[in-house]
Design an enzyme around this catalytic site. Structure first.
Site, PDB file in Angstrom:
ATOM      1  N   ARG A  49     -33.485 -26.220  -1.154  1.00  0.00           N
ATOM      2  CA  ARG A  49     -32.103 -26.106  -0.441  1.00  0.00           C
ATOM      3  C   ARG A  49     -32.119 -27.625   0.609  1.00  0.00           C
ATOM      4  NH1 ARG A  49     -27.497 -24.799   0.609  1.00  0.00           N
ATOM      5  NH2 ARG A  49     -26.515 -24.617   2.795  1.00  0.00           N
TER       6      ARG A  49
ATOM      7  N   HIS B 194     -32.431 -14.875   0.730  1.00  0.00           N
ATOM      8  CA  HIS B 194     -33.063 -15.851   0.189  1.00  0.00           C
ATOM      9  C   HIS B 194     -33.732 -15.622  -0.983  1.00  0.00           C
ATOM     10  CE1 HIS B 194     -32.495 -16.091   4.693  1.00  0.00           C
ATOM     11  NE2 HIS B 194     -32.179 -17.440   4.321  1.00  0.00           N
TER      12      HIS B 194
END
Ligand code: GLN
Ligand code: ZN
Length: 758
Positions: free
Chosen positions: A517, A697
């Site tokens: 990310r 996540h």
């Protein structure tokens, strides 16, 4: 004068590593191909550092996910649950990073935490009683050899044992001290093996030293390193610190047999003073971190040279370096067609920072007076006022603020009944944090609008259609407080920045946040204001689709500031208040248009908390918390203000969080232990809470029973009427396939809980 880089971005100038790794996750790329990609990137990064004449170039700063994780694996700290999966090494590694759910088993990821005061996240090594620490990996050796084959001598870099043990989590009865001996032995083994390869230098990063340290912390550090360095021969060891100064350990550090010590002169407020007042040993090299590794403004050479002039009489060899790893800035300005020449003149990304090091080296090696072109050019840049930066109207508005603008009335206890009456929510209301999966189509829609191949009307119609489906889905799942899904937002900060004056944007200024990310922080170039409503149209549309409340969704001023590259010409608190006033206008417009719940995300509030507790209030909280209140103090009692914070590490600032005076706060609690809840209870936290009941996540789907179990645990500490049920963060990085069942399980768990509690 030599130069040094202490870490370099690894994701690639076009995020090549991200895309390759994500393909690997999806099974579209083999491990061999992934390794090839990584190798190419490393070669490029070393080559550009070499080309800039950098003398000390790092290796082993590369990672597929995170270097703390790499170090845990290097030293055999792989918890039993991952070993039991019996996966190939690379997949075990990714299982630790992301969790695993598949034929081999079902395990959670390691906890992930913010890396000091940055927006980078590291994985928290987990040390179990059964962990046997020893050197089992090759990565530092392999990468060193790889660079050597390219003709480049590098400095292998890794976190040192002190920081590693301080940041690790201990799941059994053994504590840090119990692991010290085997860990030091493993480092000694590493050093020995590097030595046999004729490696010249190793860099051990000990950023933990920039926290407030007690005398026993320092004593322990000395004990660890005395053992670690006892048998060192030819390999030179460099201790590297960053993100602050080492005021409490300086005396001890300079007595240890390090060959070089790296100090941060940018964030280290006391670094210059330490060196000039206590002197620095002449037999060691001082690596002076003077080029800021965190911000994107070009360096002010005059200031840097002044600092060097001040410290030179007190030290021996000085090497000019970056203040921290360049991991925290984007890769290069050369992929920025949309920044003007004038703007670019003020910026330096990683590659340009290499140039700055090269230029400074030249300037320093040239005879006095300093009249090289590079110096003159830089001097003029910082002497003259930056264009398009000041806005008198903003300054006037700020000057008129008084105490009452920072206080919401009536007080919490009085407005809660008003909200209950207006909103009629069930016990344990269910909600989400805001974003829903950002599919390829959603991203393409934004990209098409950006490129101009879609008109605003087409782009907006697509987003509204997504929102419509998203609202219908949330109704179907049975959530109580809905969201519009944030399909129009690339990023929670960039989106607002784009709609406010004063910001500048990069096209490719990506910075790694965690794993694959990346974020693209905007630059605060000038004074900030809001020209027109930003979210009202979409919020009103979304609310028109449902009888249930749909939250207005905003990003708070502290987060906008913290996730941007801030100005260096005005104080941070001034910038923050400018942003707060702009968001305040948006809050009042949402309210005036019938939005009854407004969430103002402060995901990054904790992030810029000074690393030293002694600096918390004066340097940060004293202005950050009021700035948040300035945003919402003007709303009616019935309007419910939510906030969201990523990560629950606010045990130590609970009173400040409560003083934000929101009505509800959601935060991450699923990856961390639940000690935060004890802290909330003992602090008589007034704000209602939504401790995230599952981890977004990771792609794994939590079962209803698992969520119910989590809620039972939470209810032992939180009063039922204060408890909200939500995931721990936005769902934008997830896919629909896992999002829908996860939310269904969550809603089912909340419903079950309602029947139990009745
Ligand atoms: N509302 C944002 C979202 O859901 C919050 C993101 C965040 O906390 N990082 O994506
Ligand atoms: Zn979050």
């Amino acid at each position: 004068m030599k130069t040094s880089v202490i870490g370099y971005p690894r994701i690639g100038s076009h995020r090549e590593l991200k895309f390759a790794t994500e393909k690997y996750f999806k099974g579209e790329l083999s491990a061999e191909m992934l390794n090839m990609q990584a190798k190419t990137l490393r070669a490029t990064h070393w080559a550009s550092q070499k080309a800039a004449g950098i003398d000390w170039i790092p290796s082993n700063d590369f990672s597929f996910y995170d270097t703390m994780l790499d170090t845990a694996v290097l030293f055999n700290c792989v918890p039993a649950r991952y070993q039991a999966l019996n996966l190939p090494a690379l997949d075990t590694y990714f299982a630790m990073a992301r969790g695993y759910q598949g034929p081999a088993g079902d395990v959670h990821a390691l906890a992930m935490k913010k890396w000091f005061n940055t927006n980078y996240h590291y994985l928290v090594p987990e040390l179990e009683d059964s962990t046997v620490i020893r050197l089992v990996g090759w990565k530092p050796f392999d990468l060193y050899d790889e660079a050597k084959a390219q003709g480049i001598e590098t400095v292998p870099v890794l976190p040192g044992p002190f920081t590693f043990l301080k940041l690790a989590r201990y799941t059994g009865t053994k504590q840090a001290a119990d692991f010290a001996e085997p860990l030091i032995n493993a480092y000694v083994e590493l050093l020995t093996q590097l030595e046999t390869k004729n490696v010249e230098w190793i860099q051990l990063d000990e950023p933990y030293l920039v926290h407030d340290q007690t005398a026993s912390d320092v004593a322990w550090f000395v004990e660890l390193y005395t053992k670690l360095l006892a048998n060192k021969r030819n390999l030179k060891v460099r201790l590297q610190t960053y993100f602050g100064d080492v005021r409490d350990s300086y005396d001890a550090l300079i007595q240890l047999p390090f060959d070089a010590i790296g100090l941060d002169f940018v964030e280290g407020r006391k670094t210059t003073e330490l060196v000039t007042s206590k002197t620095f040993p002449k037999d060691k090299t001082l690596v002076a971190g003077l080029i800021c590794g965190k911000n994107i403004w070009r360096a002010d050479y005059t200031k840097i040279l002044d600092t060097l002039d001040a410290i030179r009489p007190h030290a021996g060899e000085i090497v000019l370096g970056t203040s921290c790893s360049l991991l925290h800035v984007p890769y290069t300005l050369s992929n920025e067609p949309n920044l003007s020449k004038q703007e670019k003149a003020y910026f330096a990304f990683a590659e340009e920072k290499l140039n700055e090091l090269a230029e400074l080296k030249q300037i320093l090696d040239a005879p006095l007076p300093r009249e090289t072109d590079a110096f003159q050019k830089n001097h003029i840049l910082w002497e003259t006022r930056r264009p398009n930066c000041a806005d008198l109207a903003v300054a006037n508005r700020l000057a008129k603020l008084s105490e009452k603008d920072f206080t919401r009335l009536p007080a919490f206890e009085e407005r809660i009944p008003a909200q209950a009456k207006a909103l009629k929510l069930p016990l344990f209301p269910t909600t989400t944090i805001g974003s829903f999966p950002q599919t390829q189509e959603v991203r393409s829609n934004r990209a098409a609008f950006r490129k101009g191949t879609k008109t605003f009307a087409e782009y907006d119609a697509f987003n509204k259609n997504e929102t419509k489906q998203c609202i219908a889905l949330q109704e179907q799942i049975g959530l109580d407080v809905l969201v519009h899904g944030e399909f129009e937002r690339n990023d929670m900060v960039e989106f607002f920045g784009e709609h406010l004056t004063g910001f500048r944007f990069t096209s490719n200024g990506w910075v790694q946040s965690y794993g694959t990310r990346c974020v693209k922080p905007p630059v605060i170039w000038g004074d900030v204001s809001r020209a027109a409503p930003i979210t009202v149209d979409m919020a009103v549309y979304a609310q028109s689709l449902s009888k249930k409340p749909v939250k207005g969704m905003l990003t708070g001023p502290v987060t906008i500031l913290n996730w941007s590259f801030p100005r260096v010409d005005i104080p941070l608190h001034e910038s923050t208040n400018q942003i707060a006033l702009a968001i305040r206008d948006e809050v009042l417009d949402l309210e005036a248009n019938g939005i009854s719940i407004i969430q103002i995300d402060e995901a990054a509030l904790r992030e810029k908390l000074p690393l030293r507790k002694s600096d918390w209030q004066c340097d940060y909280l004293a202005w950050a918390i009021p700035a948040f209140r300035l945003v919402h103090s003007g709303v009616k009692p019935e309007t419910q203000i939510h906030t969201h914070m990523c990560y629950s590490e606010f045990n130590d600032i609970i009173a400040d969080i409560d003083a934000m005076d929101a009505d509800v706060i959601s935060f991450e609690a699923s990856r961390a232990d639940l000690t935060i809840l004890d802290a909330l209870a003992s602090a008589h936290f007034k704000t209602a809470v939504g401790p995230g009941v599952y981890d977004i996540h990771s792609p794994r789907i939590p079962s209803e029973a698992e969520i119910l179990g989590q809620l039972h645990k939470i209810l032992k500490k939180v009063a039922p009427e204060k408890l909200w049920v939500n995931p721990d963060c936005g769902l934008k990085t997830r896919g629909w396939t896992e999002t829908i069942p996860s939310l269904e399980h969550m809603v089912a768990a909340a419903k079950k809980l309602r029947t139990e509690i009745k």
